[in-house]
Motif scaffolding. Sequence first.
Motif, short mmCIF file in Angstrom:
data_model
loop_
_atom_site.label_atom_id
_atom_site.label_comp_id
_atom_site.label_asym_id
_atom_site.label_seq_id
_atom_site.Cartn_x
_atom_site.Cartn_y
_atom_site.Cartn_z
N SER A 82 0.67 -1.12 0.30
CA SER A 82 0.05 -0.03 -0.28
C SER A 82 1.02 1.52 0.00
O SER A 82 0.44 2.88 -0.15
N MET A 83 2.09 1.10 0.17
CA MET A 83 3.31 2.43 0.05
C MET A 83 3.39 2.11 -1.08
O MET A 83 4.41 1.18 -1.54
N ARG A 84 4.01 3.39 -1.95
CA ARG A 84 4.72 3.63 -3.30
C ARG A 84 5.67 5.14 -3.43
O ARG A 84 5.12 5.76 -2.72
N LEU A 85 6.53 4.14 -3.63
CA LEU A 85 7.93 5.63 -3.58
C LEU A 85 7.82 6.71 -4.90
O LEU A 85 7.30 5.47 -5.61
N VAL A 86 6.87 7.97 -4.72
CA VAL A 86 7.89 8.38 -5.99
C VAL A 86 8.47 8.96 -6.56
O VAL A 86 8.56 9.34 -7.15
N ALA A 87 9.48 9.35 -5.21
CA ALA A 87 10.93 9.76 -5.73
C ALA A 87 11.83 9.13 -4.34
O ALA A 87 11.56 9.19 -3.48
N TRP A 88 12.58 8.71 -4.59
CA TRP A 88 14.23 8.46 -4.15
C TRP A 88 15.39 8.75 -4.15
O TRP A 88 16.49 9.42 -4.08
N GLY A 89 15.89 8.04 -5.73
CA GLY A 89 16.89 8.23 -6.45
C GLY A 89 18.48 7.55 -5.42
O GLY A 89 17.65 6.52 -4.73
N ASP A 90 19.57 8.22 -5.44
CA ASP A 90 20.46 7.34 -3.80
C ASP A 90 20.23 8.28 -3.55
O ASP A 90 21.72 7.61 -2.17
N ASP A 91 19.24 9.09 -2.89
CA ASP A 91 18.82 9.55 -1.81
C ASP A 91 18.58 8.72 -0.13
O ASP A 91 18.19 9.54 0.79
N LEU A 92 18.34 7.53 -0.79
CA LEU A 92 17.35 6.37 -0.40
C LEU A 92 17.95 5.75 0.59
O LEU A 92 18.76 4.54 0.08
N GLY A 93 18.55 5.95 1.95
CA GLY A 93 19.83 5.21 2.83
C GLY A 93 18.75 3.88 3.80
O GLY A 93 17.97 4.20 3.84
N LYS A 94 19.87 3.66 4.19
CA LYS A 94 19.44 2.25 5.12
C LYS A 94 19.49 1.94 6.13
O LYS A 94 21.07 2.20 5.89
N TYR A 95 19.35 1.90 7.00
CA TYR A 95 20.40 1.70 8.42
C TYR A 95 19.33 0.07 9.23
O TYR A 95 17.95 0.10 9.18
N THR A 96 20.28 -0.99 8.92
CA THR A 96 19.83 -1.93 10.51
C THR A 96 20.60 -1.73 11.10
O THR A 96 21.56 -1.65 11.86
N PHE A 97 19.90 -2.88 12.15
CA PHE A 97 20.50 -3.48 13.49
C PHE A 97 20.79 -4.05 14.66
O PHE A 97 19.72 -4.68 14.11
N GLY A 98 21.31 -4.90 15.64
CA GLY A 98 20.51 -6.15 16.94
C GLY A 98 20.46 -7.15 15.35
O GLY A 98 21.00 -8.11 14.72
N LYS A 99 18.76 -7.18 15.61
CA LYS A 99 18.48 -8.48 14.73
C LYS A 99 18.27 -8.47 13.04
O LYS A 99 17.74 -9.55 12.99
N VAL A 100 18.48 -7.52 12.56
CA VAL A 100 18.24 -7.07 11.27
C VAL A 100 17.16 -7.67 9.97
O VAL A 100 16.79 -8.05 9.70
N SER A 101 16.13 -7.17 11.62
CA SER A 101 14.45 -7.91 11.03
C SER A 101 14.19 -6.38 10.35
O SER A 101 12.56 -6.68 9.68
N ILE A 102 14.02 -5.26 10.93
CA ILE A 102 13.67 -4.04 10.32
C ILE A 102 14.50 -3.63 9.87
O ILE A 102 16.00 -2.80 10.39
#
Length: 115
Positions: free
Chosen positions: A45-65
């Motif tokens: 139900s979520m749609r990205l409409v702009a992101w390019g190279d600007d969308l970063g990610k971070y995980t920690f712990g159990k890496v479930s999120i």
Amino acid sequence: MLYKGSCHCGKVAFEIEGELGGVVRCNCSICARKGALLWAVPHGSMRLVAWGDDLGKYTFGKVSIVHRFCRTCGIHPFAEDVSQGSERSAYININCLQDVDLAAIQVFDFDGRSA
């Protein structure tokens, strides 16, 4: 209802189709620091409409999120669970949505530190 959201600078933008009922205030180490109010929605139900190279990610712990953030302005507009399939969820930081009356939203506390 269609909701539109973005980071502060607008380089990461998205839309969500759904009904915004209540949200979760998680006390885990990252959510508490971000001050996020999270609305869990089916990932589709979520749609990205702009992101390019600007969308970063971070995980920690159990890496479930996977916590997503804008590499330009640093705002964390949403997170995603790492599971695959139809049960996958997105967790929208409603502070990043347009035209939402935050005072009218019911907030549920979640003990993420103990999870």
